[in-house]
Write a protein that holds these residues in place. Structure first.
Motif, mmCIF file in Angstrom:
data_model
loop_
_atom_site.group_PDB
_atom_site.id
_atom_site.type_symbol
_atom_site.label_atom_id
_atom_site.label_comp_id
_atom_site.label_asym_id
_atom_site.label_seq_id
_atom_site.Cartn_x
_atom_site.Cartn_y
_atom_site.Cartn_z
ATOM 1 N N SER A 29 -0.129 43.805 56.768
ATOM 2 C CA SER A 29 0.426 44.658 57.156
ATOM 3 C C SER A 29 1.419 44.854 55.748
ATOM 4 N N ARG A 30 1.965 46.154 55.754
ATOM 5 C CA ARG A 30 2.560 46.358 54.456
ATOM 6 C C ARG A 30 3.873 45.661 54.306
ATOM 7 N N ASN A 31 4.626 45.570 55.314
ATOM 8 C CA ASN A 31 5.739 44.617 55.542
ATOM 9 C C ASN A 31 5.550 43.284 55.022
ATOM 10 N N LYS A 87 2.965 42.118 53.128
ATOM 11 C CA LYS A 87 2.533 42.150 51.911
ATOM 12 C C LYS A 87 3.966 42.010 50.849
ATOM 13 N N SER A 142 -3.780 43.850 48.418
ATOM 14 C CA SER A 142 -3.467 45.105 48.087
ATOM 15 C C SER A 142 -4.607 46.085 47.714
ATOM 16 N N SER A 177 -6.708 47.137 50.957
ATOM 17 C CA SER A 177 -6.152 48.348 51.856
ATOM 18 C C SER A 177 -6.466 49.722 51.162
ATOM 19 N N SER A 208 -3.716 51.206 60.327
ATOM 20 C CA SER A 208 -2.799 50.383 59.303
ATOM 21 C C SER A 208 -3.109 50.824 57.991
ATOM 22 N N GLY A 209 -3.977 51.764 57.802
ATOM 23 C CA GLY A 209 -4.256 52.105 56.525
ATOM 24 C C GLY A 209 -4.647 53.695 56.364
#
Length: 120
Positions: free
Chosen positions: A4-6, A8, A57, A60, A93-94
């Motif tokens: 997930s972005r958070n 990362k 990254s 994604s 998620s993307g």
């Protein structure tokens, strides 16, 4: 494996903090062997975490959801028809991609049709 972005962002912040804080061990006092080893491990961990997060990254960049060349869909009597992607905006998620979707028709009251991306 998708991250997930958070998560990362958290890993990147911790990695940068570990890497940047390493020289402070030498600035505080002349290091003994234990402090030198601990600072080296801390710096290496920070760099490894930073590299890992940056490598994640690039994974994604690929679409999480993709549809292409779909067929026809028809909704009647209050139904919903979609030849693309339908659902809540935060479900994927993307990136989401819809190409060359088919025809969608809606007949009757409260019916709806979508041929692309529908976040309603």
């Amino acid at each position: 494996m998708s991250v997930s972005r958070n998560r990362k962002i958290t890993v990147l912040v911790v990695a940068v903090a570990l890497t940047v804080s390493t020289p402070f061990f030498w600035l505080l006092d002349s290091p003994d062997t234990g402090q030198l080893v601990a600072a080296s491990v801390q710096g290496a961990t920070g760099i490894a975490a930073l590299v890992w997060a940056l490598m994640q990254s690039s994974a994604s960049l690929q679409p999480a959801v993709a549809v292409a060349d779909t067929g026809k869909a028809k909704a009647t009597g209050g139904g919903r028809a979609s030849t693309g992607v339908r659902g809540p905006q935060d479900a994927a998620s993307g990136p989401i991609r819809a190409e060359r979707t088919g025809d969608a028709t809606a007949d009757g009251p409260d019916s709806s049709a979508s041929t692309g991306i529908d976040f309603s």
